[in-house]
Design an enzyme around this catalytic site. Structure first.
Site, PDB file in Angstrom:
ATOM      1  N   SER A  14       0.816  -1.221   0.000  1.00 38.02           N
ATOM      2  CA  SER A  14       0.000   0.000   0.000  1.00 38.02           C
ATOM      3  C   SER A  14       0.847   1.267   0.000  1.00 38.02           C
ATOM      4  O   SER A  14       1.752   1.422   0.821  1.00 38.02           O
ATOM      5  CB  SER A  14      -0.935   0.026   1.200  1.00 38.02           C
ATOM      6  N   SER A  16      -0.629   4.223   0.349  1.00 41.67           N
ATOM      7  CA  SER A  16      -1.400   5.253   1.055  1.00 41.67           C
ATOM      8  C   SER A  16      -0.572   5.982   2.123  1.00 41.67           C
ATOM      9  O   SER A  16      -0.673   7.209   2.219  1.00 41.67           O
ATOM     10  CB  SER A  16      -2.644   4.641   1.702  1.00 41.67           C
ATOM     11  N   THR A  62      -8.826  -1.439   2.610  1.00 40.64           N
ATOM     12  CA  THR A  62      -8.578  -1.952   1.273  1.00 40.64           C
ATOM     13  C   THR A  62      -8.880  -3.441   1.214  1.00 40.64           C
ATOM     14  O   THR A  62      -9.482  -3.998   2.140  1.00 40.64           O
ATOM     15  CB  THR A  62      -7.159  -1.539   0.792  1.00 40.64           C
ATOM     16  N   LYS A  66     -13.481  -4.217   2.165  1.00 43.27           N
ATOM     17  CA  LYS A  66     -14.349  -3.060   1.861  1.00 43.27           C
ATOM     18  C   LYS A  66     -15.828  -3.342   2.105  1.00 43.27           C
ATOM     19  O   LYS A  66     -16.595  -2.436   2.413  1.00 43.27           O
ATOM     20  CB  LYS A  66     -14.120  -2.602   0.416  1.00 43.27           C
ATOM     21  N   ASN A  87     -14.311   2.544   1.945  1.00 43.81           N
ATOM     22  CA  ASN A  87     -12.846   2.632   1.977  1.00 43.81           C
ATOM     23  C   ASN A  87     -12.324   3.630   3.011  1.00 43.81           C
ATOM     24  O   ASN A  87     -11.116   3.756   3.178  1.00 43.81           O
ATOM     25  CB  ASN A  87     -12.285   2.968   0.587  1.00 43.81           C
ATOM     26  N   LYS A 163     -20.265 -13.563  -9.692  1.00 40.01           N
ATOM     27  CA  LYS A 163     -19.893 -12.290  -9.042  1.00 40.01           C
ATOM     28  C   LYS A 163     -20.396 -11.088  -9.847  1.00 40.01           C
ATOM     29  O   LYS A 163     -20.785 -10.067  -9.277  1.00 40.01           O
ATOM     30  CB  LYS A 163     -18.385 -12.226  -8.819  1.00 40.01           C
TER      31      LYS A 163
HETATM   32  P1  ATR Z   1     -11.694  -9.346  -4.368  1.00 33.64           P
HETATM   33  O1  ATR Z   1     -12.555 -10.133  -5.308  1.00 33.64           O
HETATM   34  O2  ATR Z   1     -11.245 -10.114  -3.177  1.00 33.64           O
HETATM   35  O3  ATR Z   1     -12.216  -8.007  -4.049  1.00 33.64           O
HETATM   36  P2  ATR Z   1     -10.002  -8.124  -6.237  1.00 33.64           P
HETATM   37  O4  ATR Z   1      -8.514  -8.158  -6.394  1.00 33.64           O
HETATM   38  O5  ATR Z   1     -10.673  -6.837  -6.002  1.00 33.64           O
HETATM   39  O6  ATR Z   1     -10.330  -9.157  -5.131  1.00 33.64           O
HETATM   40  O7  ATR Z   1     -10.692  -8.807  -7.520  1.00 33.64           O
HETATM   41  C1  ATR Z   1     -10.042  -9.640  -8.330  1.00 33.64           C
HETATM   42  C2  ATR Z   1     -10.748  -9.577  -9.683  1.00 33.64           C
HETATM   43  O8  ATR Z   1      -9.852 -10.007 -10.693  1.00 33.64           O
HETATM   44  C3  ATR Z   1     -11.939 -10.513  -9.766  1.00 33.64           C
HETATM   45  O9  ATR Z   1     -12.892  -9.959 -10.625  1.00 33.64           O
HETATM   46  C4  ATR Z   1     -11.306 -11.764 -10.380  1.00 33.64           C
HETATM   47  O10 ATR Z   1     -12.177 -12.605 -11.068  1.00 33.64           O
HETATM   48  P3  ATR Z   1     -12.934 -13.813 -10.305  1.00 33.64           P
HETATM   49  O11 ATR Z   1     -14.113 -13.203  -9.649  1.00 33.64           O
HETATM   50  O12 ATR Z   1     -13.281 -14.775 -11.367  1.00 33.64           O
HETATM   51  O13 ATR Z   1     -11.935 -14.361  -9.322  1.00 33.64           O
HETATM   52  C5  ATR Z   1     -10.367 -11.143 -11.365  1.00 33.64           C
HETATM   53  N1  ATR Z   1      -9.291 -12.036 -11.740  1.00 33.64           N
HETATM   54  C6  ATR Z   1      -8.219 -12.402 -11.010  1.00 33.64           C
HETATM   55  N2  ATR Z   1      -7.416 -13.228 -11.708  1.00 33.64           N
HETATM   56  C7  ATR Z   1      -7.998 -13.408 -12.928  1.00 33.64           C
HETATM   57  C8  ATR Z   1      -7.661 -14.129 -14.125  1.00 33.64           C
HETATM   58  N3  ATR Z   1      -6.545 -14.856 -14.197  1.00 33.64           N
HETATM   59  N4  ATR Z   1      -8.490 -14.046 -15.178  1.00 33.64           N
HETATM   60  C9  ATR Z   1      -9.617 -13.317 -15.125  1.00 33.64           C
HETATM   61  N5  ATR Z   1      -9.998 -12.593 -14.036  1.00 33.64           N
HETATM   62  C10 ATR Z   1      -9.202 -12.644 -12.953  1.00 33.64           C
END
Ligand code: ATR
Length: 277
Positions: A14, A16, A62, A66, A87, A163
């Site tokens: 971070s 921040s 973060t 959130k 946030n 999601k």
């Molecule tokens: P969180 O979901 O915990 O808030 P984030 O980092 O904010 O975490 O979100 C990660 C995002 O990146 C998600 O939309 C994730 O998709 P999934 O819901 O299918 O996990 C997406 N993401 C991460 N790796 C990915 C990949 N290899 N291909 C496509 N989308 C990916």
């Protein structure tokens, strides 16, 4: 000592503290310090108690807390309620209030590109614009809220479709597409996923047809700012599209958090921009 925190997990990356402590110093807020703290979900209750007892003045939240922080709060501001994403925390009239400054921070980063037309019957600056959002992580609802309140048409796609469908419950007006598909017309394409955080990782959706002259105003926006230019942005730049990374959104959300805590709206000057390079 007036103590501020950013909490998350992981939190080591971070930036921040760098930004907030720069403004603390610049505005001569003596006896104030902003630190980062790695926490687990079970620690959230204690953090709230520490704010209640004035041991902590303000907190930034973060990934991945959130949404998880919400049940512990006394009140939410309007945007936090609409996005179900918080946030920033601050105590007002003995109530712990959750704010969302991500949404306004995001809009600030692009608003000069889409000015209001005060003479128009429909003054919202994104009416008629088609926005394609990739990913459905913690910050995506803030992006959707900012764009839909300016009148945009929004299409969302996420690897895990459930999601994206959860976000559609919050914002019924958005359209959800299967991962890998894309709408034909896009004025803005925004990557809110974490793909690209690791060097050479790439969003596997083909925009090679966006190389025509009339696409030069299409904006490709990646919320990631480290690396500065993801492959998603590099390809867009080489095609001649507009590009932007997440740096200005990050600075603007930080500016509004600082404002909530101190009543000072700090300037985003060259020095603070350079801190992130
Ligand atoms: P969180 O979901 O915990 O808030 P984030 O980092 O904010 O975490 O979100 C990660 C995002 O990146 C998600 O939309 C994730 O998709 P999934 O819901 O299918 O996990 C997406 N993401 C991460 N790796 C990915 C990949 N290899 N291909 C496509 N989308 C990916």
């Amino acid at each position: 000592m007036r103590k501020y925190l950013v909490i998350g997990n992981p939190i080591g990356h971070s930036l921040s503290p760098l930004i907030q402590n720069y403004w603390i110093k610049k505005h001569h807020l003596v006896e104030s310090i902003y630190e980062r703290k790695k926490v687990e979900e079970k620690d959230l209750k204690n953090i709230i108690e520490e704010i209640r007892e004035d041991e902590i003045v303000g907190v930034n939240i973060t990934v991945p807390f959130k949404k998880l922080i919400i049940p512990f709060l006394d009140e939410l501001d309007f945007v936090a309620k609409e996005t179900q994403s918080v946030n920033t925390l601050f105590k007002i009239n003995n109530k712990i209030v959750g704010y969302n400054t991500d949404s306004a921070g995001f809009w600030d980063s692009i608003k000069e590109l889409y000015p209001y037309n005060k003479n128009s019957a429909m003054p919202k600056p994104l009416v008629g614009k088609h926005i394609f959002i990739l990913g459905a992580g913690g910050v995506t609802s803030s992006i959707i809220f900012a764009l839909k309140s300016k009148g945009a048409n929004i299409v969302l796609s996420n690897r895990t479709k459930e999601k994206a469908n959860e976000l559609k419950k919050l914002f019924p007006e958005i359209e959800v597409l299967d991962w890998g598909k894309r709408p034909s017309a896009c004025n803005i394409v925004i990557n809110t996923s974490s793909v690209g955080l690791i060097k050479d990782e790439e969003v596997k959706i083909d925009f090679s047809d966006y190389d025509k002259n009339f696409h030069k105003n299409t904006l490709f926006y990646d919320l990631i700012y480290n690396p500065k230019e993801t492959i998603f942005l590099k390809k867009a730049r080489l095609r001649g599209n507009k590009t932007m990374n997440g740096k200005m959104m990050f600075l603007n959300q930080a500016k509004y958090a600082f404002n909530i805590w101190t009543n000072i709206l700090p300037e985003i000057d060259d020095e603070v921009v350079k801190l992130l390079d």
